[in-house]
Design a protein around this motif. Structure first.
Motif, PDB file in Angstrom:
ATOM      1  N   GLY A 223       0.816  -1.206   0.000  1.00 16.59           N
ATOM      2  CA  GLY A 223       0.000   0.000   0.000  1.00 16.59           C
ATOM      3  C   GLY A 223       0.847   1.252   0.000  1.00 16.59           C
ATOM      4  N   THR A 224       2.099   1.119  -0.463  1.00 16.94           N
ATOM      5  CA  THR A 224       3.037   2.242  -0.513  1.00 16.94           C
ATOM      6  C   THR A 224       3.521   2.453  -1.946  1.00 16.94           C
ATOM      7  OG1 THR A 224       4.972   0.853  -0.072  1.00 16.94           O
ATOM      8  CG2 THR A 224       3.794   1.735   1.838  1.00 16.94           C
ATOM      9  N   THR A 225       4.296   3.505  -2.150  1.00 18.99           N
ATOM     10  CA  THR A 225       4.740   3.880  -3.493  1.00 18.99           C
ATOM     11  C   THR A 225       6.057   3.248  -3.895  1.00 18.99           C
ATOM     12  OG1 THR A 225       5.929   5.809  -2.648  1.00 18.99           O
ATOM     13  CG2 THR A 225       3.619   6.122  -3.272  1.00 18.99           C
TER      14      THR A 225
ATOM     15  N   LEU B  75      25.924  -7.980  11.237  1.00 17.33           N
ATOM     16  CA  LEU B  75      26.903  -7.607  10.218  1.00 17.33           C
ATOM     17  C   LEU B  75      26.838  -6.121   9.897  1.00 17.33           C
ATOM     18  CD1 LEU B  75      26.506 -10.554   7.651  1.00 17.33           C
ATOM     19  CD2 LEU B  75      28.082 -10.371   9.594  1.00 17.33           C
ATOM     20  N   ASN B  76      25.916  -5.413  10.540  1.00 20.85           N
ATOM     21  CA  ASN B  76      25.718  -3.969  10.296  1.00 20.85           C
ATOM     22  C   ASN B  76      25.455  -3.680   8.827  1.00 20.85           C
ATOM     23  OD1 ASN B  76      28.168  -3.891  12.684  1.00 20.85           O
ATOM     24  ND2 ASN B  76      26.240  -2.835  13.072  1.00 20.85           N
ATOM     25  N   ALA B  77      24.621  -4.506   8.204  1.00 21.15           N
ATOM     26  CA  ALA B  77      24.330  -4.359   6.780  1.00 21.15           C
ATOM     27  C   ALA B  77      22.886  -4.762   6.500  1.00 21.15           C
ATOM     28  CB  ALA B  77      25.288  -5.226   5.957  1.00 21.15           C
ATOM     29  N   PHE B  78      22.359  -4.307   5.353  1.00 19.29           N
ATOM     30  CA  PHE B  78      21.020  -4.707   4.933  1.00 19.29           C
ATOM     31  C   PHE B  78      20.932  -4.657   3.416  1.00 19.29           C
ATOM     32  CE2 PHE B  78      20.677  -0.112   5.093  1.00 19.29           C
ATOM     33  CZ  PHE B  78      19.852   0.213   4.032  1.00 19.29           C
ATOM     34  N   LEU B  79      19.939  -5.363   2.883  1.00 18.61           N
ATOM     35  CA  LEU B  79      19.620  -5.325   1.459  1.00 18.61           C
ATOM     36  C   LEU B  79      18.212  -4.773   1.304  1.00 18.61           C
ATOM     37  CD1 LEU B  79      20.838  -8.893   0.382  1.00 18.61           C
ATOM     38  CD2 LEU B  79      22.146  -6.757   0.320  1.00 18.61           C
ATOM     39  N   GLY B  80      17.987  -4.037   0.231  1.00 11.32           N
ATOM     40  CA  GLY B  80      16.662  -3.500  -0.034  1.00 11.32           C
ATOM     41  C   GLY B  80      16.211  -3.801  -1.452  1.00 11.32           C
ATOM     42  N   VAL B  81      14.957  -4.198  -1.597  1.00 12.75           N
ATOM     43  CA  VAL B  81      14.349  -4.436  -2.904  1.00 12.75           C
ATOM     44  C   VAL B  81      13.108  -3.559  -2.993  1.00 12.75           C
ATOM     45  CG1 VAL B  81      13.242  -6.107  -4.441  1.00 12.75           C
ATOM     46  CG2 VAL B  81      15.188  -6.809  -3.013  1.00 12.75           C
ATOM     47  N   THR B  82      12.995  -2.792  -4.074  1.00  9.80           N
ATOM     48  CA  THR B  82      11.829  -1.921  -4.214  1.00  9.80           C
ATOM     49  C   THR B  82      11.227  -2.038  -5.602  1.00  9.80           C
ATOM     50  OG1 THR B  82      11.017   0.345  -3.865  1.00  9.80           O
ATOM     51  CG2 THR B  82      13.139   0.119  -4.975  1.00  9.80           C
ATOM     52  N   ARG B  83       9.908  -1.956  -5.644  1.00  6.09           N
ATOM     53  CA  ARG B  83       9.175  -1.821  -6.901  1.00  6.09           C
ATOM     54  C   ARG B  83       8.364  -0.555  -6.778  1.00  6.09           C
ATOM     55  NH1 ARG B  83       4.089  -3.029  -9.125  1.00  6.09           N
ATOM     56  NH2 ARG B  83       4.191  -3.511 -11.355  1.00  6.09           N
ATOM     57  N   ARG B  84       8.545   0.368  -7.709  1.00  6.77           N
ATOM     58  CA  ARG B  84       7.936   1.691  -7.609  1.00  6.77           C
ATOM     59  C   ARG B  84       6.637   1.761  -8.402  1.00  6.77           C
ATOM     60  NH1 ARG B  84      12.968   4.718  -7.955  1.00  6.77           N
ATOM     61  NH2 ARG B  84      12.837   4.875 -10.219  1.00  6.77           N
ATOM     62  N   THR B  85       5.738   2.629  -7.940  1.00 10.98           N
ATOM     63  CA  THR B  85       4.467   2.838  -8.630  1.00 10.98           C
ATOM     64  C   THR B  85       4.721   3.197 -10.092  1.00 10.98           C
ATOM     65  OG1 THR B  85       3.417   3.607  -6.594  1.00 10.98           O
ATOM     66  CG2 THR B  85       2.363   4.232  -8.669  1.00 10.98           C
ATOM     67  N   GLY B  86       4.011   2.511 -10.997  1.00 14.15           N
ATOM     68  CA  GLY B  86       4.145   2.791 -12.428  1.00 14.15           C
ATOM     69  C   GLY B  86       5.248   2.030 -13.112  1.00 14.15           C
TER      70      GLY B  86
END
Length: 669
Positions: free
Chosen positions: A125-127, A178-189
């Motif tokens: 429900g986010t952009t 490990l003081n690290a992260f991964l991010g995956v995003t899908r943007r509106t449109g």
């Protein structure tokens, strides 16, 4: 076909002339890890809300059962190991061989050769992280991708957002061993997915080069460090870039990672964050559920937010408007909960919030300005009767910001089971937890400020990076040029208390010494006109205190009277906020009650108050008491940091401090 390099971890080598700096974001966050992790991650999701439908934030604990096998962890750690080990070696070098910290650091290095458990945070429900993924300017207003991955201490968010400091994302690397992260995003449109990661280590040296704390999991590149811009790996290409492997391999990497970690992101826009090797506190579902209820009960009750917590071999726990009370009761108290955060107290606050959602047409008008009656005189008796009858009250309280009228909501209910008042403050969706201004009344209050109003914007600037308190002296209020900002902050802080005081007072009872509260006076003098009150006998004139109190912004200052020299004398100084009815002893007793309940009005010990001593020594003995030893004739003792409530300051020579027959006091406003 577009060629795109597969990702790896990379840190940019620093030039010898660059200044050395380690991350200090953690200094701004005082809450325990589950609290701050839930607080900041959900806030980011609510700020990215796509429409009117509720935002759903799902926390998935991978656990050992779902850990990535050792033979496949290299694809997510490639390039990180050597930098992580360098940081661990540097820190271990200054520690004793048998120290607990050194053993902890060794165990962290060993994680690189073990299966990889994880914690997932996903929003729906986010952009998604909108904005130009190639941008890296000094400021990129509205570019959430830039704000999430490429800025620290700078926020791209607009005025109506919950966050504003650009530091909240620090909780993601802080959540990982490990003081690290991964991010995956899908943007509106868009149909593509973008994958990128960030590590927040410490300044370190490796192979003769110096490296900054921040590194990135990004598409590989042959560019020189000076020109290298970390770019996300895409599941579908944008345009041709130099080097790498086929688009198919890169797209497969993103899809394989999403499958490996069990991301639920399919066709919906939004962002998923993977925390590798999460810290132990975050692997207990109850910790996450409890923190979500505490931090976000108001938007959950309002139907704006749903939180889900999933763990292996457990049913998913869904916290929404219908289930929040049951989940609060099921989760119970934490080991060190203060009274306002215990499960039963939160359930009462949730019930009050739920009732308040249906009161829009029945709000009583009130005035926050201190020079105006908070409630119209012709309504006081009726409201007092309703309150004394145990009924809830709802107020629309008016204030003015820059000449424009703004309002906020105050919901009240009495509760004789309380030792001290419970008050909950909400700006937009964000609970501001470290606010206690209702200590003198056995009542519960919920104060809600519209985040999109000028008042909401002002209060946002009154918060620090952790958004835990509204400070009337916050530097950003002056930087933004808010008129009379300190007064506006205090109006909201004290609105519920002022309403309750108006309902508690009986107009027929006239305080004959009321005007004495408006003027500083010599200690030992009478406090106002009218007949002398019976009570303790005064200190003998030959031992009369040679001190005078002066009102200063945010507090008071003690100085000698005239040319008298109190050098060598020692005094006991106690302070408390005044009470609407009662004596100095009553005010001090109320303070002690709040202290016993774990929520004193203020504390001399925690840095909230500032003590300035000249030609004297001030020894803090408790939250509201210090011993003053005068060293010179021109001594001065200042204590500031109080809010605008009337203040009682009691001063006694130490030789009389324990003698009940002698009492001297000073009042100031």
């Amino acid at each position: 076909m577009v060629n795109q390099p597969l990702p790896q971890w990379r840190f940019r080598a620093m030039a010898p002339s660059e200044p050395n700096q380690n991350p200090i974001q953690g200094e701004f966050f005082s809450a325990n890890l589950p609290e701050r992790f839930i607080r900041e991650s959900v806030q980011n999701s609510l700020d990215a809300r796509a429409g009117r439908e509720p935002v759903t934030v799902r926390f998935t604990i991978g656990g050992p059962e779902r850990a990535v096998p050792v033979e496949r962890t290299g694809r997510y750690l490639k390039g990180l190991q050597r930098h992580f080990e360098a940081v661990m070696r540097a820190e271990s070098g200054s520690l004793a061989k048998d120290s607990d910290r050194r053993r902890e650091l060794r165990s962290r290095v060993a994680l690189l050769k073990e299966p990889l458990p994880f914690l997932i945070v996903e929003d729906f429900g986010t952009t998604g992280l909108q904005g130009d993924i190639t941008a890296n300017e000094i400021q990129a207003q509205g570019n959430d991708f830039w704000g999430f991955f490429r800025s620290i201490g700078i926020s791209p968010k607009g005025e109506d957002a919950g966050g504003s400091w650009g530091l909240g994302k620090w909780v993601f690397p802080d959540a990982s061993k490990l003081n690290a992260f991964l991010g995956v995003t899908r943007r509106t449109g868009e149909t593509r997915f973008l994958l990128m990661g960030q590590a927040m280590l410490k300044l370190h040296e490796l192979d003769g080069s110096k490296y900054p704390p921040v590194g990135f999991f990004a598409a590989g590149s042959k560019d020189d460090d000076r020109y290298w811009l970390p770019m996300p790996v895409e599941s579908a290409g944008l345009r041709r870039r130099r080097g790498g492997v086929s688009e198919g391999a890169a797209a497969c990497f993103v899809q394989a990672a999403m499958s490996e970690f069990g991301l639920r992101r399919a066709g919906e826009p939004g962002t998923s964050v993977v925390i590798p090797h999460p810290k132990d506190e975050l692997t207990e579902p109850a910790n996450l559920v409890r923190a979500a209820i505490r931090q976000y009960f108001h938007p959950i009750v309002a139907g704006d937010l749903v939180v889900e917590v999933a763990a292996p071999e457990e049913p998913t726990r869904r916290i929404d408007a219908a289930t929040i009370v049951d989940e609060a009761r099921r989760t119970g108290d934490g080991p060190e909960d203060d009274p306002e955060q215990r499960a039963e107290a939160l359930i009462r606050a949730i019930t009050l919030a739920r009732w308040g959602n249906g009161q829009e047409d029945g709000l009583v008008e009130a005035d926050a300005r201190r020079k105006q009656p908070v409630i119209a005189a012709d309504q006081v008796e009726q409201l007092r009767a309703r309150y004394n009858d145990g009924r809830r009250l709802a107020f629309r309280v008016w204030s003015k910001v820059g000449g424009k009228s703004n309002s906020f909501t105050v919901l009240l209910e009495g509760d004789d089971s309380l030792d001290t008042g419970h008050d909950y403050y909400v700006r937009g969706h964000l609970h501001i937890p470290r606010m206690d201004y209702l200590t003198r009344h056995r009542a519960r209050a919920l104060i809600v400020v519209d985040n999109t109003s000028d008042l909401g914007h002002l209060l946002r600037d009154a918060e620090g990076p952790a958004h835990e308190k509204w400070r009337a002296d916050a530097p950003r209020l002056k930087e933004k040029g808010w008129p009379a900002a300190a007064e506006r902050v205090r109006e909201v802080q004290n609105a519920a208390a002022r309403i309750l005081e108006a309902l508690a007072e009986k107009p027929a009872d006239v305080r004959r010494d009321a005007l004495s509260d408006l003027f500083p006076a010599d200690t030992g003098g009478r406090r106002g006109p009218g007949p002398a009150r019976p009570g303790p006998s005064p200190i003998p004139s030959e031992n009369r205190l040679s001190l005078r109190i002066h009102r200063v912004p945010g507090g008071f200052r003690l100085r000698p009277v005239g040319d008298q020299d109190p050098s060598g004398k020692t005094f006991e100084v106690r302070m408390a906020y005044d009470v609407a009815r009662g004596t100095t002893t009553t005010a001090l007793s109320r303070f002690d009650a709040g202290l016993r309940a774990g929520c004193p009005d203020f504390s001399l010990r925690n840095g909230q108050l500032h003590v300035q001593a000249e030609e004297c020594e001030a020894d803090v003995r408790s939250e509201n008491e210090l011993h003053l030893s005068v060293r010179g004739p021109d001594f001065s003792l200042g204590v500031t940091g109080f809010d605008e409530r009337d203040l009682v300051v009691k001063v006694l020579p130490v030789e009389y401090a324990t003698v009940e027959d002698h009492e001297e006091e000073v009042r100031t406003v």
